[in-house]
Motif scaffolding. Structure first.
Motif, short mmCIF file in Angstrom:
data_model
loop_
_atom_site.label_atom_id
_atom_site.label_comp_id
_atom_site.label_asym_id
_atom_site.label_seq_id
_atom_site.Cartn_x
_atom_site.Cartn_y
_atom_site.Cartn_z
N THR A 99 4.76 -10.01 -3.46
CA THR A 99 4.73 -10.42 -5.12
C THR A 99 3.65 -10.09 -5.63
O THR A 99 2.39 -9.64 -5.10
N ALA A 100 3.46 -9.52 -7.06
CA ALA A 100 2.41 -9.09 -7.73
C ALA A 100 1.23 -9.98 -7.73
O ALA A 100 0.13 -9.37 -7.52
N LYS A 101 1.37 -11.21 -7.79
CA LYS A 101 0.39 -12.15 -7.93
C LYS A 101 0.07 -13.24 -6.74
O LYS A 101 -0.68 -13.67 -6.60
N GLY A 102 1.16 -12.93 -5.94
CA GLY A 102 0.76 -13.80 -4.68
C GLY A 102 -0.11 -13.38 -3.79
O GLY A 102 -0.72 -12.10 -3.84
N THR A 103 -0.56 -13.98 -2.48
CA THR A 103 -1.53 -13.54 -1.52
C THR A 103 -0.71 -12.87 -0.27
O THR A 103 -1.83 -12.37 0.44
N ALA A 104 0.74 -13.03 -0.04
CA ALA A 104 1.10 -12.65 0.96
C ALA A 104 0.87 -10.90 1.15
O ALA A 104 1.23 -10.32 0.22
N ARG A 105 0.70 -10.56 2.25
CA ARG A 105 0.48 -9.07 2.39
C ARG A 105 1.22 -8.64 3.89
O ARG A 105 1.46 -9.42 4.90
N ILE A 106 2.03 -7.64 3.71
CA ILE A 106 2.68 -6.85 4.83
C ILE A 106 1.87 -5.54 5.23
O ILE A 106 1.98 -4.75 4.44
N TRP A 107 1.51 -5.47 6.31
CA TRP A 107 0.87 -4.24 6.95
C TRP A 107 1.77 -3.58 7.61
O TRP A 107 2.58 -4.16 8.67
N PHE A 108 1.98 -2.31 7.85
CA PHE A 108 3.11 -1.49 8.35
C PHE A 108 2.52 0.04 8.45
O PHE A 108 1.58 0.46 7.81
N TYR A 109 3.28 0.96 9.16
CA TYR A 109 3.11 1.97 9.29
C TYR A 109 4.53 2.79 9.51
O TYR A 109 5.43 2.12 9.88
N VAL A 110 4.78 4.27 9.27
CA VAL A 110 5.93 4.73 9.34
C VAL A 110 5.99 5.77 10.34
O VAL A 110 4.92 6.36 10.54
N GLN A 111 6.93 5.77 11.28
CA GLN A 111 7.05 7.03 12.32
C GLN A 111 8.47 7.59 12.06
O GLN A 111 9.37 6.71 12.30
N GLU A 112 8.67 8.81 11.60
CA GLU A 112 9.92 9.29 11.57
C GLU A 112 10.60 8.52 10.49
O GLU A 112 10.15 8.40 9.14
N ARG A 113 11.78 7.89 10.82
CA ARG A 113 12.48 6.97 9.71
C ARG A 113 12.57 5.75 10.02
O ARG A 113 13.50 4.95 9.54
N THR A 114 11.40 5.13 10.55
CA THR A 114 11.39 3.74 10.98
C THR A 114 10.03 3.18 10.52
O THR A 114 8.78 3.71 10.65
N VAL A 115 9.91 2.10 9.69
CA VAL A 115 9.11 1.18 9.20
C VAL A 115 8.61 0.17 10.31
O VAL A 115 9.56 -0.54 10.61
N PHE A 116 7.58 0.47 10.70
CA PHE A 116 7.18 -0.69 12.01
C PHE A 116 6.29 -1.72 11.04
O PHE A 116 5.10 -1.31 10.52
N LEU A 117 6.58 -2.92 11.09
CA LEU A 117 6.05 -4.06 10.57
C LEU A 117 4.92 -4.32 11.63
O LEU A 117 5.32 -5.06 12.63
N GLU A 118 3.52 -4.36 11.30
CA GLU A 118 2.58 -4.42 12.11
C GLU A 118 1.90 -5.82 12.16
O GLU A 118 1.68 -6.50 13.03
N GLN A 119 1.48 -6.25 10.83
CA GLN A 119 1.23 -7.60 10.71
C GLN A 119 1.93 -8.02 9.26
O GLN A 119 1.95 -7.42 8.22
N VAL A 120 2.23 -9.30 9.33
CA VAL A 120 2.70 -9.99 8.25
C VAL A 120 1.95 -11.28 8.03
O VAL A 120 2.12 -12.40 8.76
N HIS A 121 1.10 -11.26 6.77
CA HIS A 121 0.42 -12.19 6.57
C HIS A 121 1.01 -13.31 5.29
O HIS A 121 1.28 -12.73 4.41
N THR A 122 0.91 -14.55 5.57
CA THR A 122 1.38 -15.62 4.41
C THR A 122 0.34 -15.41 3.41
O THR A 122 0.67 -16.09 2.23
N SER A 123 -0.94 -15.32 3.82
CA SER A 123 -1.94 -15.28 2.58
C SER A 123 -2.77 -14.24 2.99
O SER A 123 -2.73 -13.24 3.84
N HIS A 124 -3.80 -13.85 1.96
CA HIS A 124 -4.54 -12.69 1.95
C HIS A 124 -5.31 -12.55 3.31
O HIS A 124 -6.08 -13.57 3.71
N PRO A 125 -5.45 -11.42 4.10
CA PRO A 125 -6.00 -11.34 5.23
C PRO A 125 -7.45 -11.09 5.08
O PRO A 125 -7.98 -10.53 4.09
N ASN A 126 -8.46 -11.95 5.89
CA ASN A 126 -9.81 -11.75 5.66
C ASN A 126 -10.19 -10.25 5.75
O ASN A 126 -11.20 -10.01 4.98
N GLU A 127 -9.65 -9.51 6.56
CA GLU A 127 -10.20 -7.96 6.41
C GLU A 127 -10.27 -7.33 5.36
O GLU A 127 -10.89 -6.21 5.15
#
Length: 129
Positions: A99-127
């Motif tokens: 969501t544009a205003k929410g704090t959730a974040r999904i970190w991912f990387y792409v390898q060929e035609r696959t999206v790998f979800l590496e981290q899924v944060h329900t709130s803004h990650p500290n990093e």
């Protein structure tokens, strides 16, 4: 009735389906697959689906169609966070905001035609604060 399943790097495998089992949406040839890179990402995804279901369906659509598109809610991470190594290969790490205003974040990387979800944060990650 049989269903088909694709193992990573393998061709389709036919598996017996069970009564009442969820029917998976077949991907278009142009779409990306989405897979969990970690068990924590799986848990985070389930938590987000439970709390913001509609934005997560839009996230699914975006990540299967255009995961490498740079938008206000989808972009590469910078600096040290911008690269992830998996299996001896380096990948660009991306961040998606469901969501544009929410704090959730999904970190991912792409390898060929696959999206790998590496981290899924329900709130803004500290990093990235």
């Amino acid at each position: 009735m049989a269903r088909r399943r694709r193992e990573r790097g393998a061709s389709l495998i036919v598996v017996a389906a069970k009564k009442g089992e969820l029917v998976p949406r077949p991907p278009r040839k142009s779409e990306y697959e989405i897979r969990f890179a970690t068990s924590d990402a799986c848990k985070g995804w389930q938590d987000l689906v439970a709390t913001i279901r509609n934005p997560m369906t839009e996230t699914w659509d975006f990540l299967t169609r255009t995961p490498l598109a740079t938008t206000l809610t989808n972009y590469r991470l910078k600096g040290e966070l911008g690269v992830i190594s998996r299996g001896g290969t380096s990948h660009q790490r991306w961040q998606h905001k469901p969501t544009a205003k929410g704090t959730a974040r999904i970190w991912f990387y792409v390898q060929e035609r696959t999206v790998f979800l590496e981290q899924v944060h329900t709130s803004h990650p500290n990093e990235t604060k």
